[in-house]
Design an enzyme around this catalytic site. Structure first.
Site, PDB file in Angstrom:
ATOM      1  N   TYR A   1      56.178   6.307 -33.037  1.00  0.00           N
ATOM      2  CA  TYR A   1      56.781   7.158 -32.333  1.00  0.00           C
ATOM      3  C   TYR A   1      58.428   7.655 -32.594  1.00  0.00           C
ATOM      4  O   TYR A   1      58.817   8.558 -32.432  1.00  0.00           O
ATOM      5  CB  TYR A   1      56.453   6.860 -31.039  1.00  0.00           C
ATOM      6  CG  TYR A   1      55.399   7.327 -30.113  1.00  0.00           C
ATOM      7  CD1 TYR A   1      54.535   6.325 -30.258  1.00  0.00           C
ATOM      8  CD2 TYR A   1      55.392   8.039 -28.871  1.00  0.00           C
ATOM      9  CE1 TYR A   1      53.341   6.345 -29.418  1.00  0.00           C
ATOM     10  CE2 TYR A   1      54.078   7.724 -27.953  1.00  0.00           C
ATOM     11  CZ  TYR A   1      53.686   7.302 -28.416  1.00  0.00           C
ATOM     12  OH  TYR A   1      51.632   7.815 -28.346  1.00  0.00           O
TER      13      TYR A   1
ATOM     14  N   LYS B   1      47.636  -5.993 -35.435  1.00  0.00           N
ATOM     15  CA  LYS B   1      46.722  -5.615 -36.091  1.00  0.00           C
ATOM     16  C   LYS B   1      47.550  -6.594 -36.771  1.00  0.00           C
ATOM     17  O   LYS B   1      47.573  -6.506 -38.326  1.00  0.00           O
ATOM     18  CB  LYS B   1      46.755  -4.564 -36.557  1.00  0.00           C
ATOM     19  CG  LYS B   1      45.736  -4.416 -36.940  1.00  0.00           C
ATOM     20  CD  LYS B   1      44.074  -4.000 -36.598  1.00  0.00           C
ATOM     21  CE  LYS B   1      43.246  -4.019 -37.646  1.00  0.00           C
ATOM     22  NZ  LYS B   1      41.599  -4.514 -37.684  1.00  0.00           N
TER      23      LYS B   1
ATOM     24  N   ASP C   1      41.650  -3.515 -32.306  1.00  0.00           N
ATOM     25  CA  ASP C   1      40.668  -3.212 -31.806  1.00  0.00           C
ATOM     26  C   ASP C   1      39.074  -4.588 -30.957  1.00  0.00           C
ATOM     27  O   ASP C   1      38.930  -3.652 -30.780  1.00  0.00           O
ATOM     28  CB  ASP C   1      39.330  -3.622 -33.466  1.00  0.00           C
ATOM     29  CG  ASP C   1      39.695  -4.630 -34.152  1.00  0.00           C
ATOM     30  OD1 ASP C   1      40.265  -5.609 -34.113  1.00  0.00           O
ATOM     31  OD2 ASP C   1      39.308  -4.297 -35.652  1.00  0.00           O
TER      32      ASP C   1
ATOM     33  N   ASP D   1      49.430   2.737 -26.237  1.00  0.00           N
ATOM     34  CA  ASP D   1      49.345   4.118 -25.911  1.00  0.00           C
ATOM     35  C   ASP D   1      48.035   4.348 -25.339  1.00  0.00           C
ATOM     36  O   ASP D   1      47.290   4.793 -24.441  1.00  0.00           O
ATOM     37  CB  ASP D   1      49.784   5.411 -26.262  1.00  0.00           C
ATOM     38  CG  ASP D   1      49.107   6.785 -26.124  1.00  0.00           C
ATOM     39  OD1 ASP D   1      49.471   6.656 -25.127  1.00  0.00           O
ATOM     40  OD2 ASP D   1      49.231   7.775 -27.204  1.00  0.00           O
TER      41      ASP D   1
ATOM     42  N   ASP E   1      45.103   3.967 -21.439  1.00  0.00           N
ATOM     43  CA  ASP E   1      43.857   4.671 -20.897  1.00  0.00           C
ATOM     44  C   ASP E   1      42.389   4.761 -20.839  1.00  0.00           C
ATOM     45  O   ASP E   1      42.176   4.865 -20.371  1.00  0.00           O
ATOM     46  CB  ASP E   1      43.912   6.345 -22.053  1.00  0.00           C
ATOM     47  CG  ASP E   1      44.867   7.203 -21.700  1.00  0.00           C
ATOM     48  OD1 ASP E   1      45.939   7.463 -21.123  1.00  0.00           O
ATOM     49  OD2 ASP E   1      44.699   8.678 -22.147  1.00  0.00           O
TER      50      ASP E   1
HETATM   51  C1  IPM Z   1      51.652   8.235 -22.140  1.00  0.00           C
HETATM   52  C2  IPM Z   1      51.814   9.905 -22.591  1.00  0.00           C
HETATM   53  C3  IPM Z   1      52.366  10.213 -24.160  1.00  0.00           C
HETATM   54  C4  IPM Z   1      52.718   9.293 -24.341  1.00  0.00           C
HETATM   55  C5  IPM Z   1      52.832  11.693 -24.450  1.00  0.00           C
HETATM   56  C6  IPM Z   1      52.616  13.003 -23.311  1.00  0.00           C
HETATM   57  C7  IPM Z   1      53.956  11.820 -25.358  1.00  0.00           C
HETATM   58  O1  IPM Z   1      50.114   9.651 -24.392  1.00  0.00           O
HETATM   59  O2  IPM Z   1      52.827   7.981 -21.521  1.00  0.00           O
HETATM   60  O3  IPM Z   1      50.870   7.754 -22.561  1.00  0.00           O
HETATM   61  O4  IPM Z   1      52.056   8.628 -26.188  1.00  0.00           O
HETATM   62  O5  IPM Z   1      53.312   8.463 -25.101  1.00  0.00           O
HETATM   63 MG    MG Z   2      48.953   8.110 -23.186  1.00  0.00          MG
END
Ligand code: IPM
Ligand code: MG
Length: 362
Positions: A141, A191, A223, A247, A251
Site C-alpha cells: 500500500y 507467503k 493461500d 485486506d 473481506d
Molecule cells: C479496507 C478498504 C480499503 C483498503 C480501501 C478503501 C482503500 O478496502 O479498509 O479494507 O484497501 O484498506
Molecule cells: Mg478492504
C-alpha cells in the site's frame, strides 16, 4: 467522562451509517452519564470535491486533536478515474499513515441469529470467533517506488512490498498481546515459500514468539489460510498478517458473519487516537436510499468504547443490544432472507437505541 470524537462520514452510505452511530453514542452518553462531543470533517470524494484533496489539512488536524475518530466510508464511481493521489481512497490511506495506525483489528463474530444469512452452512460457522490483525501502514500500500513508466518494451509498472523489521515487530507484538487475552492461539499468515518479505515476517514472528511462551504460534501460507477460513473457520482464534493479505482475508472472513455489513474495525497506533470504521465500503449503488446496514458501524462504536475509552460495560451494552435486535428477527436488507421484511438504516438505528435503553433500565 468527556470525549472529543472526530466524525468523518465520507462518501456513499458513509453519512447514513455514521449518522446513526452518532445517535447511538449519544444514547450511550445519556444512559451511562458520559458526554461525547462530535466534530465533523470531510474525507475522500466529498473532500476532493470541496477542496481538491481527499485529506484536507483541517481534517488531519481535527483527528490529531480528538480522542477517537469515527469514519464511514470513502470512494465512488464519480472519482474512479483520477490519478492515485486524487482518489478518495488516498484520503483514508493518508490518515492511516499520518496517524501511524499500524494495527487494524477486525473481529469476526457470528451471531447465531444470522447463521442462515451466511453463504456457508450453519454447521461450518459453529464456534466461530476470530480476530484478524492486519498491518495497516506498510507493505504494497505504501512501498516506493511505484507507478508507470514508458520503456522500449512498452509501458511498465511497479508496486513495492516494503517492510522494515521494526514495522513487522510492532504489529506482531500487538497480535501476541491480543492473542494472550483471547484463546492464546496466534496464526501468522504469510507467503514465505515465495516472498522475501514473508520470510522476514516469519523469522520475526518466531523471535517475538519466544517472549510469549504462553501463546501458541502457528504459521500458515496465505493461500491455505484463504481456504481454511471457509473450510473450518473455528480453527482460528487470532490471526495476524501484512496489509494486502489482511485486506483480502478480512473481506472473505466477513462472509462468515453473514454480510459485509456486520464487520467492524479498529485501527490503533502506539498512543494517538484510534480510528473506528466499518470494513464495508461506500456502497454507491444503495447510497442515499436509507437501505444500508448500520450494524458494522455500531459494532465499531462498541470497539471505540472498549479500546479508546476503556468503557467495557458500555461496549458490552451496545453489543448486547445488537444481539437482541437480531435475536428478535430484525434485519436490514442485506441480512434478510427472500421474502423477509427488512428495516431501513434509520429504523435499525432506532431499534438498537430502544433496546439499549431497555437493557439499561431493567
Ligand atoms: C479496507 C478498504 C480499503 C483498503 C480501501 C478503501 C482503500 O478496502 O479498509 O479494507 O484497501 O484498506
Ligand atoms: Mg478492504
Amino acid at each position: 467522562m468527556i470525549k472529543q470524537i472526530a466524525v468523518l462520514p465520507g462518501d456513499g452510505i458513509g453519512p447514513e451509517v455514521t449518522g446513526e452511530a452518532v445517535q447511538l453514542l449519544e444514547e450511550v452518553g445519556i444512559q451511562f452519564g458520559h458526554t461525547f462531543h462530535f466534530q465533523y470533517a470531510d474525507i475522500g470524494g466529498c473532500a476532493l470535491d470541496k477542496t481538491g484533496t481527499p485529506l484536507p489539512e483541517e481534517t488531519l488536524q481535527l483527528c490529531r486533536e480528538s480522542d477517537a475518530i469515527l469514519l464511514g466510508a470513502v470512494g465512488g464511481p464519480k472519482w474512479d478515474h483520477g490519478p492515485g493521489e486524487k482518489r478518495p481512497e488516498a484520503g483514508l490511506l493518508g490518515l492511516r499513515k499520518e496517524l501511524q495506525l499500524y494495527a487494524n483489528l477486525r473481529p469476526v463474530i457470528v451471531f447465531p441469529a444470522l447463521a442462515n444469512a451466511s453463504s456457508l452452512k450453519a454447521e461450518v460457522l459453529e464456534g466461530v470467533d476470530l480476530m484478524i490483525i492486519r498491518e495497516l501502514t506498510g507493505g504494497l500500500y505504501f512501498g516506493q517506488p511505484r507507478g508507470r513508466k514508458q520503456t522500449d518494451q512498452g509501458l511498465a509498472v511497479v508496486d513495492t512490498l516494503y517492510y522494515t523489521e521494526a514495522e513487522i515487530e510492532r504489529v506482531l507484538r500487538k497480535a501476541f498481546e491480543i492473542a494472550r487475552v483471547r484463546k492464546k492461539h496466534l496464526v501468522s499468515v504469510d507467503k514465505a515459500n515465495v516472498l522475501d518479505s514473508s520470510r522476514l515476517w516469519r523469522e520475526t514472528a518466531d523471535r517475538i514468539g519466544k517472549e510469549y511462551p504462553d501463546v501458541k504460534l502457528e504459521h500458515m501460507l496465505v493461500d491455505n489460510a484463504a481456504m481454511q477460513l471457509v473450510r473450518k473457520p473455528s480453527q482460528f482464534d487470532t490471526v495476524v498478517t501484512e496489509n494486502m493479505f489482511g485486506d483480502i482475508l478480512s473481506d472473505e472472513a466477513a462472509m462468515l458473519s453473514g454480510s459485509l455489513g456486520m464487520l467492524p474495525s479498529a485501527s490503533l497506533s502506539e498512543d494517538g487516537p484510534g480510528l473506528y470504521e466499518p470494513v464495508h465500503g461506500s456502497a454507491p449503488d444503495i447510497a442515499g436510499q436509507n437501505l444500508a446496514n448500520p450494524l458494522a458501524t455500531f459494532l465499531s462504536v462498541a470497539m471505540m468504547l472498549k479500546y479508546s475509552f476503556h468503557l467495557e460495560k458500555e461496549a458490552q451494552a451496545v453489543e448486547q443490544a445488537i444481539r437482541k435486535v437480531l435475536d428478535d428477527g430484525y434485519r436490514t436488507r442485506d441480512l434478510a432472507q427472500e421474502g423477509e421484511p427488512a428495516l431501513s438504516t434509520t429504523e435499525m438505528g432506532e431499534k438498537v437505541r430502544a433496546y439499549l435503553k431497555q437493557e439499561i433500565s431493567v
